[in-house]
Design a protein around this motif. Structure first.
Motif, PDB file in Angstrom:
ATOM      1  N   ASN A  23       6.724 -30.295 -31.929  1.00  0.00           N
ATOM      2  CA  ASN A  23       5.586 -29.589 -31.339  1.00  0.00           C
ATOM      3  C   ASN A  23       4.279 -30.328 -31.611  1.00  0.00           C
ATOM      4  O   ASN A  23       3.399 -30.407 -30.749  1.00  0.00           O
ATOM      5  CB  ASN A  23       5.503 -28.169 -31.897  1.00  0.00           C
ATOM      6  N   SER A  33      -3.282 -27.696 -28.396  1.00  0.00           N
ATOM      7  CA  SER A  33      -2.993 -27.240 -29.753  1.00  0.00           C
ATOM      8  C   SER A  33      -1.498 -27.009 -29.939  1.00  0.00           C
ATOM      9  O   SER A  33      -0.752 -26.804 -28.971  1.00  0.00           O
ATOM     10  CB  SER A  33      -3.744 -25.941 -30.052  1.00  0.00           C
ATOM     11  N   VAL A  34      -1.067 -27.038 -31.210  1.00  0.00           N
ATOM     12  CA  VAL A  34       0.334 -26.766 -31.530  1.00  0.00           C
ATOM     13  C   VAL A  34       0.694 -25.346 -31.116  1.00  0.00           C
ATOM     14  O   VAL A  34       1.811 -25.086 -30.619  1.00  0.00           O
ATOM     15  CB  VAL A  34       0.589 -26.991 -33.029  1.00  0.00           C
ATOM     16  N   ARG A  35      -0.230 -24.406 -31.305  1.00  0.00           N
ATOM     17  CA  ARG A  35       0.025 -23.027 -30.902  1.00  0.00           C
ATOM     18  C   ARG A  35       0.286 -22.923 -29.405  1.00  0.00           C
ATOM     19  O   ARG A  35       1.156 -22.172 -28.955  1.00  0.00           O
ATOM     20  CB  ARG A  35      -1.192 -22.147 -31.268  1.00  0.00           C
ATOM     21  N   THR A  36      -0.465 -23.704 -28.624  1.00  0.00           N
ATOM     22  CA  THR A  36      -0.248 -23.692 -27.171  1.00  0.00           C
ATOM     23  C   THR A  36       1.131 -24.239 -26.831  1.00  0.00           C
ATOM     24  O   THR A  36       1.826 -23.712 -25.951  1.00  0.00           O
ATOM     25  CB  THR A  36      -1.338 -24.516 -26.468  1.00  0.00           C
ATOM     26  N   GLU A  38       3.754 -24.090 -28.774  1.00  0.00           N
ATOM     27  CA  GLU A  38       4.717 -23.063 -29.151  1.00  0.00           C
ATOM     28  C   GLU A  38       4.799 -21.981 -28.075  1.00  0.00           C
ATOM     29  O   GLU A  38       5.888 -21.479 -27.755  1.00  0.00           O
ATOM     30  CB  GLU A  38       4.315 -22.451 -30.497  1.00  0.00           C
ATOM     31  N   SER A  39       3.674 -21.637 -27.509  1.00  0.00           N
ATOM     32  CA  SER A  39       3.658 -20.626 -26.447  1.00  0.00           C
ATOM     33  C   SER A  39       4.430 -21.091 -25.228  1.00  0.00           C
ATOM     34  O   SER A  39       5.222 -20.342 -24.648  1.00  0.00           O
ATOM     35  CB  SER A  39       2.201 -20.308 -26.070  1.00  0.00           C
ATOM     36  N   SER A  42       8.205 -21.015 -25.962  1.00  0.00           N
ATOM     37  CA  SER A  42       8.725 -19.640 -25.874  1.00  0.00           C
ATOM     38  C   SER A  42       8.873 -19.209 -24.413  1.00  0.00           C
ATOM     39  O   SER A  42       9.868 -18.585 -24.028  1.00  0.00           O
ATOM     40  CB  SER A  42       7.787 -18.689 -26.610  1.00  0.00           C
ATOM     41  N   ASP A 728      10.039 -27.762 -37.891  1.00  0.00           N
ATOM     42  CA  ASP A 728       9.925 -28.280 -36.528  1.00  0.00           C
ATOM     43  C   ASP A 728      10.555 -29.667 -36.420  1.00  0.00           C
ATOM     44  O   ASP A 728      11.297 -29.966 -35.481  1.00  0.00           O
ATOM     45  CB  ASP A 728       8.446 -28.330 -36.128  1.00  0.00           C
ATOM     46  N   THR A 920       4.689 -19.327 -42.084  1.00  0.00           N
ATOM     47  CA  THR A 920       4.658 -19.202 -40.630  1.00  0.00           C
ATOM     48  C   THR A 920       4.238 -20.514 -39.985  1.00  0.00           C
ATOM     49  O   THR A 920       4.789 -20.932 -38.965  1.00  0.00           O
ATOM     50  CB  THR A 920       3.697 -18.071 -40.222  1.00  0.00           C
ATOM     51  N   GLY A 921       3.258 -21.168 -40.584  1.00  0.00           N
ATOM     52  CA  GLY A 921       2.814 -22.459 -40.064  1.00  0.00           C
ATOM     53  C   GLY A 921       3.898 -23.519 -40.108  1.00  0.00           C
ATOM     54  O   GLY A 921       3.894 -24.454 -39.292  1.00  0.00           O
TER      55      GLY A 921
END
Length: 930
Positions: A23, A33-36, A38-39, A42, A728, A920-921
């Motif tokens: 990721n 971003s890494v969060r994006t 991950e989204s 998913s 990851d 979580t990170g």
């Protein structure tokens, strides 16, 4: 069901998942971003209804492969239009759909290859996993059929896995079409290869062209007749003739049509004969062509298999040959020894003798190309020429008729030797293409020279050169084969040396049985040559292999057999330093293997093993042999681990990489280096040096020898990342690991089992029990002995159980005393085992918790991660919050963010939130502290 709508950004993420990027890497590549990321992952899992990231990566790779197959099918691009064959094209396509193996049979020049290519191109859309074309003309040995197919499919060799099995594994689940062209000269190799391949690959179809059928029961034969020669517009032969004439000049007018029909009739409807005749038409005219056929077309007497149509091809070639000037005739027959495209320089060296000089060769090649007797193939290295197989075989017969066959082939052998010498030791980006350009000629020259007693020395030199070059090209199976072939061509002294090299290559392939066999064969050859010292050294090497690389054997030699070899080695070796070093190494290996089974005098045996290994190291250093010194250090490392000195064991393992850095890149040194890197990574892991373990693991993964062996190359990186908690990275790399392991035939070794167990642990820390169970099943199939799981299995299971708060089960998993388990599994896991055992005792309130902490502290001193874990256990026992936080900092400093986050979670209060966020990170599932 409607196709899910995937956004442009999701498509970009999916494509990068197919490249097995993490990721973080995807985020960097797409500047998001890494969060994006991950989204998007998913969302893709939901839209594509896939269970996990591994399935998503596979889906992306399959989509890319399918797209590549659609956009660029692996078929030669025809340079001329395909004429006629409407009925045969339809019927052959139907046969390919209905039958697993279809063989197109017909005489040379009838058009088998062009028809097969046309049908394969038509059917490409029906084979989602691709269409591959394999030209077997350059293959002169039946045993090389599998290697040719592997090269066409783009499959590299897998250490420990033979090339035929690798092809079967790679195509096992593919819906694909394989076209094997010109099989007649290696029919004895094609038939058994295809029988095994089709049995292992139920979705595969094979289309074969050959002058004779394969004579196997599962074959569907498709006889291909000559082109139809009926008058009027239905004549396929006339249509072909007119098309080819139009390509080189003005076609005959309508008034000449009957004359064209007559010419095609005389040529027997043979496609090659028609094309050659058409090439002459613009210069001779149709009347001159007809006259030439009347005067010069002759039927050659063939064997009992030759029919009239086959003789018609020979007649056209005779006619074309007779139209040449004498010097052009000499050149045509002499260049027939080249089985692959050749340069003007090569032709001048092989064919440039009276009546030809080098200038005449260059000019003559152009004239032969103009007359369609040679094809021109531009390449990055310059213009190359190539004769169609039918013409090349015709030239060979003419070469024999002229009495030049032996001389020209001998010159070809000499040219091959020079070319091989020029390639040996070369490097750079062009080296691979240069080798590939001459490899088939080297093989053909070796095949011929090996059967000529007067060229035995040249054949030996060529076999050794080809073995060295094949090894550099990472064709390990061929390299071993050529070294063994060289041994059969040499005297006993040189033969023994070649057999030792073959054994080293077998080691790189992880074939322990072959290593053992070849070292013994080298000993026999040395003994016949009167070189008892070398014979003793070879026998000692065989004894060492039996213990040092026992996990790579399919059948480990009995102890009595190995003991007898070692006894004979002592008797033969005398006082020679190198032989004494080899014997000392073998004795250390034997003692180390026996150590785990000893009950009474184990300590004395451990000391004796260390002393033997130290003696082997000293003797190897005196002999100036870095490979032998590395092997002796490996034995010393093992002996020191048995003696309980883990840090000395790690230091000895690391010295190996430094010693081997300056060793030449021969097979033995390469084998030793890959083993040294693996041991350096493993010992660093055992010492809690996670960053070093990853560094050596990356060096191993980047080694060109392991480019295709992703399971062996990445195993220690997986374990190090799993201990650190980099979920990851582990999950991303595990996709390649599993695919490579399955493709390799599901090999077994300690490191493979540990790697699979580390992936299972990460899934456990993520609370994905289904994926964990899947990977635990892989562990059972990937390791060599169930007892190894008492080491890494207990460690990884206990970490998962403690993570989820099941402290009683964790305590039970590490209940055996360390001395009861570690010496017969692997010392690498000892520090982790005792640290977890102490922690589990504290969390479970076990009365022996203080004693276990004290015992663990004595063992793990010097290991930064395990020491921090023991410090944390003591702090938990004492309720010392500052000391817990100090342990968290120590974990961070040691590169172990998982244990740092877990420490914060165990600290509770305001620290628990930080621990939860950190877990979580890392992509893990936080659990409340017990």
């Amino acid at each position: 069901m409607s196709t899910p709508v995937i956004s442009a950004r999701e498509a970009e993420v999916l494509a990068l998942l197919g490249e097995y990027l993490s990721n973080a890497e995807i985020a960097a590549r797409l500047v998001i971003s890494v969060r994006t990321v991950e989204s998007h992952v998913s969302s893709l899992l939901r839209k594509l209804q896939l269970p996990d990231r591994r399935a998503l990566a596979r889906h992306a790779a399959e989509c890319a492969r399918a797209e590549q197959s659609r956009s660029a099918p692996a078929l030669p691009a025809p340079l001329t239009a395909f004429i006629g064959r409407v009925r045969e094209r339809r019927e052959l396509a139907e046969a390919v759909k209905a039958h697993r193996l279809v063989t197109v049979v017909g005489p040379g020049g009838v058009g088998k290859t062009r028809l097969a290519l046309a049908v394969a191109a038509d059917a490409a859309g029906d084979f989602a996993d691709g269409v591959w074309f394999v030209d077997l003309v350059p293959v002169t040995e039946p045993g090389r059929v599998g290697a040719a197919v592997a090269a066409a499919v783009g499959l590299g060799e897998q250490p420990g896995h033979r090339v035929d099995d690798a092809v079967s594994a790679a195509l096992a689940d593919r819906r694909a079409l394989l076209v094997l062209d010109n099989c007649e000269q290696v029919r004895d190799g094609v038939a058994p290869f295809l029988e095994r391949l089709l049995a292992a690959c139920p979705r595969l179809r094979v289309l074969v062209t050959s002058r004779a059928r394969l004579m196997v029961p599962f074959e569907r034969v498709f006889p291909l007749p000559p082109l139809s020669r009926a008058g009027g517009g239905e004549s396929e032969a006339v249509a072909l003739f007119m098309d080819r004439v139009a390509a080189v000049g003005p076609p005959p007018g309508p008034a000449a049509y009957e004359g064209v029909v007559a010419v095609c009739e005389r040529l027997g409807g043979m496609a090659l004969a028609i094309e050659l005749a058409a090439a002459r038409c613009p210069t001779l005219g149709l009347d001159g062509l007809a006259a030439g056929l009347s005067d010069q077309l002759r039927i050659l007497t063939g064997g009992p298999r030759a029919d009239d149509r086959h003789r018609s091809v020979r007649a056209v070639l005779d006619w074309s040959h007779d139209l040449l000037e004498p010097r052009e005739q000499a050149l045509l027959r002499r260049v027939s020894v080249f089985v692959a495209p050749f340069t003007t320089e090569a032709a001048a060296e092989v064919a440039g003798f009276a009546p030809l000089d080098p200038a005449a060769v260059v000019d003559g090649l152009g004239r032969l190309a103009e007359q369609s007797l040679l094809t021109v193939a531009p390449s990055a290295s310059g213009t190359r020429y190539h004769a169609l197989e039918t013409i090349r075989q015709y030239g060979t017969e003419r070469l024999a008729d002229a009495g030049e066959l032996t001389d020209v082939r001998a010159r070809h052998v000499a040219w091959c030797l020079t070319g091989a010498a020029a390639l040996t030791g070369a490097s750079g980006g062009e080296w691979r293409a240069r080798f590939d350009g001459v490899a088939d000629n080297l093989r053909a020259a070796l095949t011929w020279a090996a059967g000529r007693p007067e060229l035995r020395a040249e054949a030996y030199r060529l076999a050794v050169s080809l073995a060295e070059l094949a090894f550099a090209r990472h064709l390990l199976g061929e390299s071993q084969e050529r070294y063994e072939q060289a041994a059969g061509l040499a005297d006993d002294t040189a033969g023994a040396a070649a057999l030792r090299q073959a054994a080293a290559v077998a080691g790189c392939r992880r074939l322990g049985d072959d290593m053992f066999r070849l070292h013994r064969a080298a000993a026999e050859a040395s003994h016949r040559a009167g070189d008892n010292v070398s014979a003793g050294r070879d026998l000692a090497a065989a004894a060492t292999v039996a213990y040092r690389f026992s996990t790579s054997f399919t059948r480990i030699p009995p102890v009595e057999e190995v003991t007898a070899l070692l006894k004979e080695a002592r008797e033969l070796s005398g006082d020679a330093t190198d032989a004494r070093a080899a014997i000392a190494l073998a004795e250390a290996a034997v003692l180390a293997d026996a150590y785990g089974a000893l009950q009474g005098d184990a300590d004395n045996t451990a000391r004796e093993t260390v002393e033997r290994a130290e003696q082997a190291v000293a003797l190897a250093r005196r002999a100036g042999d870095p490979v032998a010194q590395s092997a002796a250090l490996d034995a010393l490392s093992g002996a020191q681990s048995w003696a309980g000195d883990a840090f000395a064991a790690a230091a000895a393992a690391r010295r190996r990489t430094d010693i081997l850095a300056s060793a030449p890149p021969a097979a033995a040194a390469v084998h030793e280096m890959t083993d040294a890197l693996a041991m350096a990574a493993g010992t660093a892991l055992g010492m809690g040096e996670l960053s070093r373990a990853r560094r050596w693991g990356r060096q191993l993964a980047d080694h060109p020898l392991l480019a295709e062996a992703g399971h062996h190359a990445t195993s220690w990186i997986l374990v190090a990342d799993a201990f650190a908690g980099h979920a990851d990275e582990v999950l991303t790399r595990s996709v390649r690991f599993l695919d490579a392991w399955e493709q390799s035939g599901r090999q077994r070794s300690l490191s493979l089992g540990a790697a699979a167990a580390s992936v299972a642990m990460i899934h456990g820390l993520r609370a994905d029990q289904e994926a964990r169970a899947t990977w635990l099943a892989v562990v059972d199939r990937a390791d060599t002995a169930p007892q190894h799981q008492h080491g890494y299995g207990a460690v990884f299971d206990a970490m998962v159980l403690l993570h989820h708060g099941d402290v009683d089960a964790a305590l039970e998993r590490v209940a055996p005393e360390p001395d009861e388990v570690w010496k017969w599994v692997c010392w690498i896991w000892l520090h982790w085992y005792v640290a977890l055992r102490a922690e589990a005792a504290v969390l479970a309130g076990h009365p022996q918790a203080p004693a276990r902490i004290a015992a663990a502290r004595a063992v793990v001193a010097g290991n930064p991660v395990a020491t921090a874990q023991v410090d944390r256990a003591q702090a938990l026992l004492d309720g010392d919050l500052p000391r817990q936080l100090a342990a968290a900092a120590a974990f961070d400093a040691a590169g172990c963010p998982y244990q740092s986050a877990r420490t914060l979670l165990l600290a509770g209060g305001e620290h628990a939130a930080a621990g939860t966020a950190a877990l979580t990170g890392l992509g893990l599932t936080p659990k409340a502290a017990p």
